[in-house]
Motif scaffolding. Structure first.
Motif, short mmCIF file in Angstrom:
data_model
loop_
_atom_site.label_atom_id
_atom_site.label_comp_id
_atom_site.label_asym_id
_atom_site.label_seq_id
_atom_site.Cartn_x
_atom_site.Cartn_y
_atom_site.Cartn_z
N GLN A 249 -5.17 0.57 0.45
CA GLN A 249 -3.77 0.93 0.69
C GLN A 249 -2.80 0.09 -0.14
OE1 GLN A 249 -3.15 3.64 2.49
NE2 GLN A 249 -5.36 3.76 2.73
N SER A 250 -3.31 -0.86 -0.88
CA SER A 250 -2.44 -1.73 -1.67
C SER A 250 -1.77 -0.95 -2.80
CB SER A 250 -3.24 -2.89 -2.26
OG SER A 250 -2.43 -3.65 -3.14
N THR A 251 -0.54 -1.32 -3.07
CA THR A 251 0.17 -0.69 -4.20
C THR A 251 -0.42 -1.15 -5.54
OG1 THR A 251 1.82 -2.47 -4.20
CG2 THR A 251 2.33 -0.46 -2.92
#
Length: 142
Positions: free
Chosen positions: A72-74
């Protein structure tokens, strides 16, 4: 500018190279090659080549693991791009003679150890502790 020690090593290796070339042409010389030094140089070159070949797959796996552990990290697109970059470097540096000397499982273990414990305050999702790709797969064109 190289340091004194680097200059000394370079001069010494150039001297040994020139001596071996003279001997190879049949020239009589009054000096014996410094065999222990020559052997050490060959070992050093081999170690440097191994590091040059193993470093890009290590970095590729590290970035792939980060993307897997924090999906889910950008930063995931960046990590994926970095993995592709390092895989390309691995493709260019890899030679068939390195195939039997490349331990992908060991490289994967090093990559696991290099993954951070948290990113943006978040712990990682569980990732597989064994390498799921093959050397051929890692070196394949995307």
């Amino acid at each position: 500018m190289p340091g004194l020690c680097q200059t000394h090593v370079l001069l010494r290796s150039e001297h040994q190279r020139d001596l071996l070339r003279r001997l190879a042409t049949g020239e009589t010389v009054n000096e014996t090659p410094d065999w222990p030094d020559i052997i050490e140089e060959f070992e050093s070159v081999g170690s440097e080549q191994r590091f040059a070949v193993e470093s890009p797959p290590l970095q590729a796996l590290r970035h792939m693991l980060k993307a897997e552990a924090w999906p889910q990290s950008t930063a995931v697109p960046h990590w994926q791009a970095e993995a592709i970059l390092f895989r390309g470097q691995a493709q260019r540096r890899f030679t068939p003679s390195m195939r039997g000397r490349t331990d992908l499982a060991k490289i994967h273990r090093k990559a696991l150890r290099a993954v951070l414990k948290t990113i943006d305050g978040q712990p990682p999702l569980p990732v597989l502790q064994t390498c799921q790709c093959t050397l051929d797969g890692l070196l394949a064109e995307d």
